[in-house]
Design a protein around this motif. Structure first.
Motif, PDB file in Angstrom:
ATOM      1  N   UNK A 267       0.862  -1.173  -0.024  1.00 37.24           N
ATOM      2  CA  UNK A 267       0.058   0.067  -0.047  1.00 37.24           C
ATOM      3  C   UNK A 267       0.631   1.202   0.075  1.00 37.24           C
ATOM      4  N   UNK A 268       1.962   1.273   0.955  1.00 34.62           N
ATOM      5  CA  UNK A 268       2.856   2.394   0.802  1.00 34.62           C
ATOM      6  C   UNK A 268       3.808   2.443  -0.546  1.00 34.62           C
ATOM      7  N   UNK A 269       3.859   1.477  -1.083  1.00 34.33           N
ATOM      8  CA  UNK A 269       4.706   1.664  -2.391  1.00 34.33           C
ATOM      9  C   UNK A 269       3.491   1.938  -3.482  1.00 34.33           C
ATOM     10  N   UNK A 270       2.322   1.869  -3.203  1.00 26.03           N
ATOM     11  CA  UNK A 270       1.175   1.875  -4.222  1.00 26.03           C
ATOM     12  C   UNK A 270       0.678   3.508  -4.000  1.00 26.03           C
ATOM     13  N   UNK A 271       1.113   4.070  -3.039  1.00 21.21           N
ATOM     14  CA  UNK A 271       0.603   5.509  -2.657  1.00 21.21           C
ATOM     15  C   UNK A 271       1.797   5.991  -1.882  1.00 21.21           C
ATOM     16  N   UNK A 272       3.049   6.164  -2.208  1.00 18.02           N
ATOM     17  CA  UNK A 272       3.841   6.793  -1.722  1.00 18.02           C
ATOM     18  C   UNK A 272       3.734   8.474  -1.355  1.00 18.02           C
ATOM     19  N   UNK A 273       2.859   9.039  -2.045  1.00 11.87           N
ATOM     20  CA  UNK A 273       2.414  10.395  -2.009  1.00 11.87           C
ATOM     21  C   UNK A 273       1.382  10.561  -0.569  1.00 11.87           C
ATOM     22  N   UNK A 274       1.053   9.492  -0.158  1.00 17.65           N
ATOM     23  CA  UNK A 274      -0.087   9.498   1.003  1.00 17.65           C
ATOM     24  C   UNK A 274       0.694   8.829   2.403  1.00 17.65           C
ATOM     25  N   UNK A 275       1.802   8.352   2.275  1.00 16.66           N
ATOM     26  CA  UNK A 275       2.312   7.554   3.382  1.00 16.66           C
ATOM     27  C   UNK A 275       3.678   8.090   3.914  1.00 16.66           C
ATOM     28  N   UNK A 276       3.873   8.516   5.013  1.00 15.74           N
ATOM     29  CA  UNK A 276       5.524   9.040   5.388  1.00 15.74           C
ATOM     30  C   UNK A 276       6.122   7.757   5.784  1.00 15.74           C
ATOM     31  N   UNK A 277       5.686   6.734   6.626  1.00 12.94           N
ATOM     32  CA  UNK A 277       6.334   5.677   6.655  1.00 12.94           C
ATOM     33  C   UNK A 277       5.682   4.366   6.455  1.00 12.94           C
ATOM     34  N   UNK A 278       6.340   3.162   6.540  1.00 16.62           N
ATOM     35  CA  UNK A 278       5.420   1.893   6.503  1.00 16.62           C
ATOM     36  C   UNK A 278       6.256   1.086   7.727  1.00 16.62           C
ATOM     37  N   UNK A 279       5.727   0.393   8.457  1.00 12.90           N
ATOM     38  CA  UNK A 279       6.168  -0.663   9.367  1.00 12.90           C
ATOM     39  C   UNK A 279       5.943  -1.998   8.779  1.00 12.90           C
ATOM     40  N   UNK A 280       7.036  -2.819   8.443  1.00 16.40           N
ATOM     41  CA  UNK A 280       6.544  -4.189   7.871  1.00 16.40           C
ATOM     42  C   UNK A 280       7.357  -5.064   8.662  1.00 16.40           C
ATOM     43  N   UNK A 281       6.549  -5.835   9.666  1.00 15.17           N
ATOM     44  CA  UNK A 281       6.950  -6.549  10.682  1.00 15.17           C
ATOM     45  C   UNK A 281       6.932  -7.994  10.355  1.00 15.17           C
ATOM     46  N   UNK A 282       7.666  -8.897  10.268  1.00 10.44           N
ATOM     47  CA  UNK A 282       7.775 -10.081   9.976  1.00 10.44           C
ATOM     48  C   UNK A 282       6.852 -10.012   8.445  1.00 10.44           C
ATOM     49  N   UNK A 283       7.267  -9.489   7.443  1.00  8.12           N
ATOM     50  CA  UNK A 283       6.528  -9.576   6.304  1.00  8.12           C
ATOM     51  C   UNK A 283       6.574 -10.841   5.323  1.00  8.12           C
ATOM     52  N   UNK A 284       5.609 -10.866   4.614  1.00  4.85           N
ATOM     53  CA  UNK A 284       5.703 -12.119   3.712  1.00  4.85           C
ATOM     54  C   UNK A 284       6.156 -11.733   2.349  1.00  4.85           C
ATOM     55  N   UNK A 285       7.376 -11.404   2.438  1.00  2.00           N
ATOM     56  CA  UNK A 285       7.982 -10.768   1.140  1.00  2.00           C
ATOM     57  C   UNK A 285       8.213 -12.428   0.200  1.00  2.00           C
ATOM     58  N   UNK A 286       8.395 -13.089   0.706  1.00  2.00           N
ATOM     59  CA  UNK A 286       8.685 -14.430   0.075  1.00  2.00           C
ATOM     60  C   UNK A 286       7.594 -15.087  -0.786  1.00  2.00           C
ATOM     61  N   UNK A 287       6.305 -14.604  -0.699  1.00  2.51           N
ATOM     62  CA  UNK A 287       5.350 -14.955  -1.564  1.00  2.51           C
ATOM     63  C   UNK A 287       6.000 -14.469  -3.143  1.00  2.51           C
ATOM     64  N   UNK A 288       6.885 -13.672  -3.200  1.00  2.00           N
ATOM     65  CA  UNK A 288       7.346 -13.453  -4.464  1.00  2.00           C
ATOM     66  C   UNK A 288       8.711 -13.307  -4.573  1.00  2.00           C
ATOM     67  N   UNK A 289       9.273 -13.611  -5.868  1.00  2.00           N
ATOM     68  CA  UNK A 289      10.888 -13.699  -5.920  1.00  2.00           C
ATOM     69  C   UNK A 289      11.334 -12.318  -5.981  1.00  2.00           C
ATOM     70  N   UNK A 290      12.743 -12.261  -5.538  1.00  2.00           N
ATOM     71  CA  UNK A 290      13.326 -11.025  -5.635  1.00  2.00           C
ATOM     72  C   UNK A 290      13.159 -10.285  -7.155  1.00  2.00           C
ATOM     73  N   UNK A 291      13.242 -11.098  -8.185  1.00  2.00           N
ATOM     74  CA  UNK A 291      13.157 -10.683  -9.578  1.00  2.00           C
ATOM     75  C   UNK A 291      11.809 -10.041  -9.612  1.00  2.00           C
ATOM     76  N   UNK A 292      10.715 -10.704  -9.172  1.00  2.00           N
ATOM     77  CA  UNK A 292       9.405  -9.918  -9.314  1.00  2.00           C
ATOM     78  C   UNK A 292       9.259  -8.665  -8.555  1.00  2.00           C
ATOM     79  N   UNK A 293       9.765  -8.774  -7.333  1.00  2.00           N
ATOM     80  CA  UNK A 293       9.924  -7.613  -6.515  1.00  2.00           C
ATOM     81  C   UNK A 293      10.594  -6.474  -7.140  1.00  2.00           C
ATOM     82  N   UNK A 294      11.515  -6.425  -7.901  1.00  2.00           N
ATOM     83  CA  UNK A 294      12.569  -5.526  -8.583  1.00  2.00           C
ATOM     84  C   UNK A 294      11.832  -5.105  -9.820  1.00  2.00           C
TER      85      UNK A 294
END
Length: 377
Positions: A267-294
């Motif tokens: 959400x923060x990456x989709x709307x960087x103009x609306x959020x000053x910070x994001x706290x992602x604790x134990x985030x499930x980033x592994x649902x996508x590969x690093x290539x997909x994220x980049x």
């Protein structure tokens, strides 16, 4: 002989000066632990997670009631950011320690920020969500004034059902209200918390952004885009209209854990103009590969607005889920760097013994507050 004596004295003084570093000083801020009054020996072990510097302080018993007592000692929150308390051989997990949260209540066996137990009260508002209703819990501190000149910042959070009620899970709640109350009491920003409930039936679907092929088939069909739009287009306008809050980006934040961590980040990456910070604790980033994220992040423009990204994860050998999530958390700073994301906007804090539950997220949440709401120098 006099020269030799002077030289020896100089060396001794130098050694004293160096060995004094890291020692407790009565002029430093006071750390307070509330525990059973029957405790005989309570020690606080402070740690700097970046430098590795440590300090052990034997705490002194202060105010007490029939059941509990306050144990206090001095340590510099500018030097240390975590503390472990050992009471008669019973040791807590590592707890955040900073200018905002310098006290922990250990009396229930589940550490909570502050010196007094709270039962946070909140408004419950039902919103239309697809073909059902979704509850949003809105907590305001006791000094909140609907028409006062003092406006409040807002932290939007996923999994609202686990944020406030200490009986919400087997390990308690996030204790976010307690953390914010302590932050405010120690000169921090006035703040309200907006928690969006994510029921078990739809949680994985709601909190999984659709970035492409997922690494785990059970998470296919994520509707994180719909949830993101719901937060930004429905919940935020409602809060801005009905509560005495700042509506600008600088005072608006978002946070969550696990699936809620990846969705909050999205959400923060989709709307960087609306959020000053994001706290992602134990985030499930592994649902996508690093290539997909980049690939996803490279499509975004962060040249004008880049939210502060606070990442946390545990890495306990006894928790395979948290270990797996830790791998993805560790690589995300590199993914952001590959997309020219400002390096000074990315904070990562790891806890080698951390596991996947609310007690650990409660323990680290005050650390996120320190970075999201920095004190004016």
């Amino acid at each position: 002989m006099k020269r030799i004596f002077a030289a020896v004295l100089c060396i001794a003084l130098t050694i004293l000066l160096f060995t004094a570093c890291g020692k407790s000083d009565d002029n430093m801020p006071l750390f307070t632990a509330v525990d059973q009054s029957s405790r005989k020996e309570v020690t606080a072990s402070f740690k700097n997670t970046d430098s590795g510097e440590t300090l052990d302080v034997k705490l002194k018993k202060k105010d007490s009631s029939d059941n509990t007592a306050q144990f206090t000692g001095n340590a510099d929150p500018a030097t240390f950011d975590r503390v472990t308390v050992n009471a008669d051989g019973t040791e807590t997990i590592e707890l955040a320690y900073n200018d905002y949260v310098k006290a922990w209540d250990l009396s229930s066996g589940r550490p909570y920020p502050g010196t007094e137990a709270m039962e946070p009260q909140y408004d419950r508002v039902a919103f239309d969500y697809e073909d059902r209703k979704k509850d949003v819990l809105i907590w305001t501190p006791e000094d909140y004034g609907a028409s006062s000149d003092d406006k409040y910042s807002v932290i939007y959070m996923t999994d609202g059902q686990n944020l406030f009620d200490r009986k919400a899970t087997a390990t308690g709640s996030w204790g976010v209200a307690e953390s914010v109350v302590n932050m405010m009491a120690n000169g921090g920003q006035k703040c309200i918390i907006v928690g969006i409930e994510n029921g078990a039936t739809w949680r994985d679907e709601e909190l999984t952004p659709d970035l492409g092929k997922v690494t785990q088939a059970s998470y296919e069909g994520g509707k994180g885009k719909y949830f993101s739009d719901f937060v930004v287009d429905k919940v935020m306008p409602y809060v801005n209209e009905h509560y005495n809050v700042y509506t600008d980006r600088a005072h608006t934040h978002i946070a969550g854990s696990s699936s809620g961590g990846i969705e909050s980040f999205y959400i923060a990456m989709e709307h960087p103009d609306k959020f000053a910070s994001v706290g992602a604790l134990s985030p499930a980033f592994l649902l996508y590969t690093d290539d997909t994220w980049v690939d996803y992040l490279n499509k975004k423009d962060f040249s004008k607005n880049a939210p502060l990204v606070y990442l946390y994860c545990g890495n306990s050998s006894g928790d395979q889920l948290e270990q797996a999530l830790c791998t993805g958390t560790k690589t995300m700073p590199n993914n952001l760097k590959a997309c020219n994301y400002p390096e000074d906007k990315v904070i990562i804090k790891l806890y080698e013994n951390g596991v996947h539950n609310e007690m650990y997220w409660r323990a680290v949440f005050p650390d996120y507050l320190k970075y999201a709401f920095p004190k004016a120098s």
